[in-house]
Design an enzyme around this catalytic site. Structure first.
Site, PDB file in Angstrom:
ATOM      1  CE1 TYR A 115      -5.202 -18.678 -31.837  1.00 45.41           C
ATOM      2  CE2 TYR A 115      -6.045 -20.781 -31.037  1.00 45.41           C
ATOM      3  CZ  TYR A 115      -6.064 -19.395 -31.024  1.00 45.41           C
ATOM      4  OH  TYR A 115      -6.945 -18.730 -30.200  1.00 45.41           O
ATOM      5  CB  SER A 161      -6.169 -20.167 -26.987  1.00 48.93           C
ATOM      6  OG  SER A 161      -7.048 -21.135 -27.493  1.00 48.93           O
TER       7      SER A 161
HETATM    8  N1  LIG Z   1     -13.269 -16.680 -29.769  1.00 46.03           N
HETATM    9  C1  LIG Z   1     -12.704 -17.768 -29.357  1.00 46.03           C
HETATM   10  O1  LIG Z   1     -13.270 -18.890 -29.458  1.00 46.03           O
HETATM   11  C2  LIG Z   1     -11.340 -17.722 -28.715  1.00 46.03           C
HETATM   12  C3  LIG Z   1     -10.906 -18.835 -27.978  1.00 46.03           C
HETATM   13  C4  LIG Z   1      -9.648 -18.802 -27.376  1.00 46.03           C
HETATM   14  C5  LIG Z   1      -8.854 -17.683 -27.497  1.00 46.03           C
HETATM   15  N2  LIG Z   1      -9.308 -16.620 -28.222  1.00 46.03           N
HETATM   16  C6  LIG Z   1      -8.393 -15.474 -28.334  1.00 46.03           C
HETATM   17  O2  LIG Z   1      -9.087 -14.252 -28.182  1.00 46.03           O
HETATM   18  C7  LIG Z   1      -8.522 -13.260 -29.053  1.00 46.03           C
HETATM   19  C8  LIG Z   1      -9.530 -12.691 -30.026  1.00 46.03           C
HETATM   20  O3  LIG Z   1     -10.699 -13.374 -29.951  1.00 46.03           O
HETATM   21  P1  LIG Z   1     -12.139 -12.691 -30.086  1.00 46.03           P
HETATM   22  O4  LIG Z   1     -13.079 -13.832 -30.068  1.00 46.03           O
HETATM   23  O5  LIG Z   1     -12.290 -11.589 -29.139  1.00 46.03           O
HETATM   24  O6  LIG Z   1     -11.992 -12.164 -31.631  1.00 46.03           O
HETATM   25  P2  LIG Z   1     -12.779 -11.160 -32.551  1.00 46.03           P
HETATM   26  O7  LIG Z   1     -12.486 -11.580 -33.934  1.00 46.03           O
HETATM   27  O8  LIG Z   1     -14.204 -11.017 -32.125  1.00 46.03           O
HETATM   28  O9  LIG Z   1     -12.038  -9.747 -32.250  1.00 46.03           O
HETATM   29  C9  LIG Z   1     -10.689  -9.573 -32.529  1.00 46.03           C
HETATM   30  C10 LIG Z   1     -10.389  -8.081 -32.598  1.00 46.03           C
HETATM   31  O10 LIG Z   1      -8.973  -7.927 -32.702  1.00 46.03           O
HETATM   32  C11 LIG Z   1      -8.695  -6.922 -33.657  1.00 46.03           C
HETATM   33  N3  LIG Z   1      -7.369  -7.109 -34.225  1.00 46.03           N
HETATM   34  C12 LIG Z   1      -6.945  -8.111 -35.026  1.00 46.03           C
HETATM   35  N4  LIG Z   1      -5.677  -7.913 -35.392  1.00 46.03           N
HETATM   36  C13 LIG Z   1      -5.275  -6.750 -34.817  1.00 46.03           C
HETATM   37  C14 LIG Z   1      -4.063  -6.009 -34.833  1.00 46.03           C
HETATM   38  N5  LIG Z   1      -3.017  -6.424 -35.550  1.00 46.03           N
HETATM   39  N6  LIG Z   1      -3.994  -4.873 -34.121  1.00 46.03           N
HETATM   40  C15 LIG Z   1      -5.060  -4.432 -33.399  1.00 46.03           C
HETATM   41  N7  LIG Z   1      -6.236  -5.095 -33.373  1.00 46.03           N
HETATM   42  C16 LIG Z   1      -6.349  -6.247 -34.055  1.00 46.03           C
HETATM   43  C17 LIG Z   1      -9.804  -7.094 -34.704  1.00 46.03           C
HETATM   44  O11 LIG Z   1      -9.980  -5.919 -35.487  1.00 46.03           O
HETATM   45  C18 LIG Z   1     -11.017  -7.419 -33.826  1.00 46.03           C
HETATM   46  O12 LIG Z   1     -11.736  -6.252 -33.456  1.00 46.03           O
HETATM   47  C19 LIG Z   1      -7.363 -13.933 -29.773  1.00 46.03           C
HETATM   48  O13 LIG Z   1      -6.182 -13.708 -29.047  1.00 46.03           O
HETATM   49  C20 LIG Z   1      -7.763 -15.392 -29.714  1.00 46.03           C
HETATM   50  O14 LIG Z   1      -6.663 -16.254 -29.839  1.00 46.03           O
HETATM   51  C21 LIG Z   1     -10.516 -16.608 -28.827  1.00 46.03           C
END
Ligand SMILES: NC(=O)c1ccc[n+]([C@@H]2O[C@H](COP(=O)([O-])OP(=O)(O)OC[C@H]3O[C@@H](n4cnc5c(N)ncnc54)[C@H](O)[C@@H]3O)[C@@H](O)[C@H]2O)c1
Length: 253
Positions: free
Chosen positions: A154, A141
């Site tokens: 985080y 991130s």
């Molecule tokens: N959205 C943002 O602004 C952002 C920014 C930087 C980094 N990220 C990183 O991206 C990743 C997720 O973000 P996103 O925006 O795609 O999220 P999101 O919430 O849209 O999707 C996350 C998915 O991960 C699944 N998940 C959660 N825990 C799990 C587990 N233990 N086993 C299997 N699946 C699991 C959830 O069911 C969900 O479908 C994270 O690693 C986050 O740190 C997101």
């Protein structure tokens, strides 16, 4: 199609960035294993891909469950005989500074954001080294390269993802396996809902982003999917151990 005949596992592919990454990989001919703890989300991603003419299957599991992860990856390896790409993407954000953060939330953050990446990589690596090639992409991130206000669980885990990426890249380059990290900034997905609530609602987050991000807006998931495709395909064939920050310029200032 640049991922023709490749098998990719994407964790957290049931929603948000993971789903967009899974879709773009399938659109380039890859067979995508949609690994997610949420059956309905995983199924929806698979249906979207298949309806668009791509190839995908769901793998419903909690990536922090070592036994389930081991069995799931072994089943994929048996069925396809190869795993070319692992995108370790599932992650969570647990809020709080040193004194506020729940200790078990801190531990869970490490289990999901770091340890599960480590375990999945460890499980696919023998197939990749035997094949003499493979790509691992770990989602960190912008919080992996920044101080992030009152987010000790985080930021520490996301910094660790970068250290682990560089370490794996150095150790496995000689086997033809590339390992890179992706650092998205603010991407408009359900992931940010707890932070938005903590900030006091949508209006507060919008003005925060307008002020903090030089491009002045959220990314949409397709703007993160393109860098994902670059990092998991041969387009980045001479790149390993690197950190690609896609954050609208947030880390510049
Ligand atoms: N959205 C943002 O602004 C952002 C920014 C930087 C980094 N990220 C990183 O991206 C990743 C997720 O973000 P996103 O925006 O795609 O999220 P999101 O919430 O849209 O999707 C996350 C998915 O991960 C699944 N998940 C959660 N825990 C799990 C587990 N233990 N086993 C299997 N699946 C699991 C959830 O069911 C969900 O479908 C994270 O690693 C986050 O740190 C997101």
């Amino acid at each position: 199609m640049i991922l023709q005949n490749r098998v990719a596992i994407v964790t957290g592919a049931g929603s948000g960035i993971g789903r967009a990454g899974a879709s773009i990989m399938a659109g380039e001919g890859g067979h995508v294993v949609v690994a997610d703890v949420d059956f309905i989300n995983a199924d929806e991603t698979v249906r979207e891909i298949v309806d668009a003419g791509g190839s995908a299957e769901a793998l419903v599991l909690d990536v922090t469950d070592d036994k389930a992860l081991e069995a799931g990856i072994a089943a994929i390896a048996r069925r396809h005989g190869r795993i070319d790409i692992l995108h370790n993407h599932a992650g969570a954000q647990v809020a709080g500074d040193l004194e506020q953060v729940a200790v078990d939330g801190f531990d869970k953050s490490w289990a999901l954001n770091v340890r599960a990446h480590f375990m999945a990589a460890r499980l696919v690596m023998p197939l990749m080294t035997a094949a003499g090639k493979g790509v691992i992409l770990n989602t960190s991130s912008s919080s992996g390269v920044l101080y992030d206000r009152e987010m000790i669980a985080y930021t520490t885990t996301k910094h660790a993802v970068i250290a682990m990426t560089r370490q794996m890249a150095g150790d496995y380059a000689k086997f033809g396996v590339r390992v890179n990290a992706l650092c998205p900034g603010w991407v408009d997905t359900p992931f940010n809902e707890p932070f938005i609530a903590q900030m006091g609602g949508r209006e507060a987050i919008e003005s925060y982003i307008a002020e903090k991000v030089p491009l002045g807006r959220w990314a949409n998931v397709s703007e993160i999917a393109e860098p994902i495709l670059f990092l998991v395909s041969d387009r980045s064939s001479y790149m390993t151990g690197q950190i690609l920050v896609v954050d609208g310029g947030e880390t510049v200032v």
